[in-house]
Write a protein that holds these residues in place. Structure first.
Motif, PDB file in Angstrom:
ATOM      1  N   ASP A   1      -5.067 -18.497 -21.512  1.00  0.00           N
ATOM      2  CA  ASP A   1      -5.045 -18.183 -20.090  1.00  0.00           C
ATOM      3  C   ASP A   1      -4.769 -16.697 -19.921  1.00  0.00           C
ATOM      4  O   ASP A   1      -4.383 -16.012 -20.866  1.00  0.00           O
ATOM      5  CB  ASP A   1      -3.954 -19.010 -19.392  1.00  0.00           C
ATOM      6  CG  ASP A   1      -4.130 -19.043 -17.882  1.00  0.00           C
ATOM      7  OD1 ASP A   1      -5.151 -18.504 -17.409  1.00  0.00           O
ATOM      8  OD2 ASP A   1      -3.268 -19.597 -17.194  1.00  0.00           O
ATOM      9  N   THR A   2      -4.973 -16.206 -18.706  1.00  0.00           N
ATOM     10  CA  THR A   2      -4.638 -14.814 -18.416  1.00  0.00           C
ATOM     11  C   THR A   2      -3.133 -14.698 -18.220  1.00  0.00           C
ATOM     12  O   THR A   2      -2.579 -15.314 -17.307  1.00  0.00           O
ATOM     13  CB  THR A   2      -5.351 -14.327 -17.147  1.00  0.00           C
ATOM     14  OG1 THR A   2      -6.761 -14.487 -17.305  1.00  0.00           O
ATOM     15  CG2 THR A   2      -5.030 -12.859 -16.885  1.00  0.00           C
ATOM     16  N   PRO A   3      -2.430 -13.953 -19.052  1.00  0.00           N
ATOM     17  CA  PRO A   3      -0.971 -13.842 -18.923  1.00  0.00           C
ATOM     18  C   PRO A   3      -0.567 -13.249 -17.576  1.00  0.00           C
ATOM     19  O   PRO A   3      -1.309 -12.483 -16.963  1.00  0.00           O
ATOM     20  CB  PRO A   3      -0.589 -12.909 -20.086  1.00  0.00           C
ATOM     21  CG  PRO A   3      -1.720 -13.026 -21.057  1.00  0.00           C
ATOM     22  CD  PRO A   3      -2.943 -13.228 -20.223  1.00  0.00           C
ATOM     23  N   VAL A   4       0.635 -13.601 -17.120  1.00  0.00           N
ATOM     24  CA  VAL A   4       1.092 -13.151 -15.803  1.00  0.00           C
ATOM     25  C   VAL A   4       1.278 -11.641 -15.745  1.00  0.00           C
ATOM     26  O   VAL A   4       1.135 -11.036 -14.677  1.00  0.00           O
ATOM     27  CB  VAL A   4       2.413 -13.855 -15.423  1.00  0.00           C
ATOM     28  CG1 VAL A   4       2.198 -15.331 -15.204  1.00  0.00           C
ATOM     29  CG2 VAL A   4       3.486 -13.627 -16.482  1.00  0.00           C
ATOM     30  N   ASN A   5       1.615 -11.023 -16.880  1.00  0.00           N
ATOM     31  CA  ASN A   5       1.785  -9.573 -16.866  1.00  0.00           C
ATOM     32  C   ASN A   5       0.486  -8.830 -17.149  1.00  0.00           C
ATOM     33  O   ASN A   5       0.491  -7.611 -17.314  1.00  0.00           O
ATOM     34  CB  ASN A   5       2.862  -9.143 -17.863  1.00  0.00           C
ATOM     35  CG  ASN A   5       2.645  -9.710 -19.249  1.00  0.00           C
ATOM     36  OD1 ASN A   5       1.831 -10.609 -19.453  1.00  0.00           O
ATOM     37  ND2 ASN A   5       3.377  -9.197 -20.218  1.00  0.00           N
ATOM     38  N   VAL A   6      -0.622  -9.570 -17.203  1.00  0.00           N
ATOM     39  CA  VAL A   6      -1.947  -8.963 -17.350  1.00  0.00           C
ATOM     40  C   VAL A   6      -2.818  -9.277 -16.137  1.00  0.00           C
ATOM     41  O   VAL A   6      -3.714  -8.494 -15.791  1.00  0.00           O
ATOM     42  CB  VAL A   6      -2.638  -9.458 -18.640  1.00  0.00           C
ATOM     43  CG1 VAL A   6      -4.050  -8.890 -18.763  1.00  0.00           C
ATOM     44  CG2 VAL A   6      -1.816  -9.070 -19.865  1.00  0.00           C
ATOM     45  N   ALA A   7      -2.536 -10.395 -15.468  1.00  0.00           N
ATOM     46  CA  ALA A   7      -3.341 -10.821 -14.320  1.00  0.00           C
ATOM     47  C   ALA A   7      -3.370  -9.741 -13.241  1.00  0.00           C
ATOM     48  O   ALA A   7      -2.332  -9.245 -12.804  1.00  0.00           O
ATOM     49  CB  ALA A   7      -2.774 -12.114 -13.733  1.00  0.00           C
ATOM     50  N   GLY A   8      -4.560  -9.380 -12.828  1.00  0.00           N
ATOM     51  CA  GLY A   8      -4.735  -8.393 -11.768  1.00  0.00           C
ATOM     52  C   GLY A   8      -4.644  -6.951 -12.205  1.00  0.00           C
ATOM     53  O   GLY A   8      -5.003  -6.047 -11.432  1.00  0.00           O
ATOM     54  N   GLN A   9      -4.185  -6.692 -13.430  1.00  0.00           N
ATOM     55  CA  GLN A   9      -4.015  -5.309 -13.868  1.00  0.00           C
ATOM     56  C   GLN A   9      -5.345  -4.557 -13.978  1.00  0.00           C
ATOM     57  O   GLN A   9      -5.425  -3.391 -13.562  1.00  0.00           O
ATOM     58  CB  GLN A   9      -3.272  -5.267 -15.206  1.00  0.00           C
ATOM     59  CG  GLN A   9      -1.844  -5.775 -15.139  1.00  0.00           C
ATOM     60  CD  GLN A   9      -1.017  -5.038 -14.116  1.00  0.00           C
ATOM     61  OE1 GLN A   9      -1.051  -3.812 -14.021  1.00  0.00           O
ATOM     62  NE2 GLN A   9      -0.267  -5.790 -13.320  1.00  0.00           N
ATOM     63  N   PRO A  10      -6.422  -5.157 -14.530  1.00  0.00           N
ATOM     64  CA  PRO A  10      -7.697  -4.423 -14.571  1.00  0.00           C
ATOM     65  C   PRO A  10      -8.180  -3.997 -13.190  1.00  0.00           C
ATOM     66  O   PRO A  10      -8.671  -2.878 -13.009  1.00  0.00           O
ATOM     67  CB  PRO A  10      -8.659  -5.429 -15.221  1.00  0.00           C
ATOM     68  CG  PRO A  10      -7.783  -6.308 -16.046  1.00  0.00           C
ATOM     69  CD  PRO A  10      -6.526  -6.450 -15.252  1.00  0.00           C
TER      70      PRO A  10
END
Length: 227
Positions: free
Chosen positions: A33-42
């Motif tokens: 899954d997309t980790p919470v500390n990576v989600a939305g960063q891009p």
């Protein structure tokens, strides 16, 4: 995806080169899954870059159009206005497109990040029998307690009532999440925003009971008068 250790639909978080479950802390695959500390960063990074590029295009284009227009005006003022105006208009147009597009992209990334964090709130609450404290959420998300408390407070202020804030006897702020197996057992707690002490609910119940008894006596008296 579901964690194989705690059997919950909990997002992951990346620490170092590995991913872990936000609910139980067990190691999980980076590809799940997309980790919470990576989600939305891009999206946030892309939005920031686009906004900076937009300002560069806007400022540089306007300055170039003014300089070029000034040089051309030495030969023909009309041509200078046409060329300078065209370059300036294109600079403003493309600059604003990049700036507004960057802001929209950054906002989208922020919403994705917030959504992932809220999923973690529900996962941690399910793991803790329906409640979560700012300290517990901060450890799960690898953020400060201030940030965790701000997220929980915002969720508690929503009118949907899914998250409610209460204070334990020891002063600990505890957020209860509806639909996560909440079981409020133990000593009475003070509900924030109700403006009452732990015994206020008992007093309200006693008052309601007294009113009910008075109403019953009045009904009996009216029945006797009819007879």
């Amino acid at each position: 995806m579901r964690c194989q250790n705690c059997r919950q639909e909990a997002p992951t978080i990346v620490r170092g080169a590995r991913a872990y479950c936000t609910a139980c802390g067990a190691p999980r695959s980076l590809l799940e899954d997309t980790p919470v500390n990576v989600a939305g960063q891009p999206s946030k990074i892309g939005g920031g870059v686009a906004s900076v590029a937009g300002w560069v295009i806007l400022i540089t284009g306007v300055l170039v159009s003014l300089a070029l227009g000034g040089l051309i005006s030495l030969a023909s003022a009309t041509v200078a206005w046409i060329v300078g105006g065209f370059l300036g208009a294109m600079s403003v147009l493309f600059g604003l497109l990049f700036i507004l597009g960057g802001r929209l992209l950054w906002k989208t990334g922020k919403e994705r990040e917030r959504g992932a964090h809220e999923q973690a709130v529900f996962a941690v609450a399910r793991r803790n029998s329906g409640s979560v404290t700012p300290a517990e959420l901060a450890r799960a998300l690898n953020v400060s307690e201030v940030e965790a408390d701000a997220l929980l407070t915002e969720m508690a202020k929503r009118p949907d009532g899914y998250v409610s804030l209460e204070v334990d006897d020891d002063g600990t702020l505890r957020y209860y999440v509806k639909g996560t197996g909440s079981a409020r057992i133990g000593a009475p707690r003070v509900r924030v925003g109700m403006g009452g002490a732990p015994g206020s609910s008992q007093a309200a119940e006693a008052e309601a009971l007294a009113e009910a008894e008075m109403g019953e006596e009045d009904a009996q008296a009216r029945a006797q008068r009819r007879r």
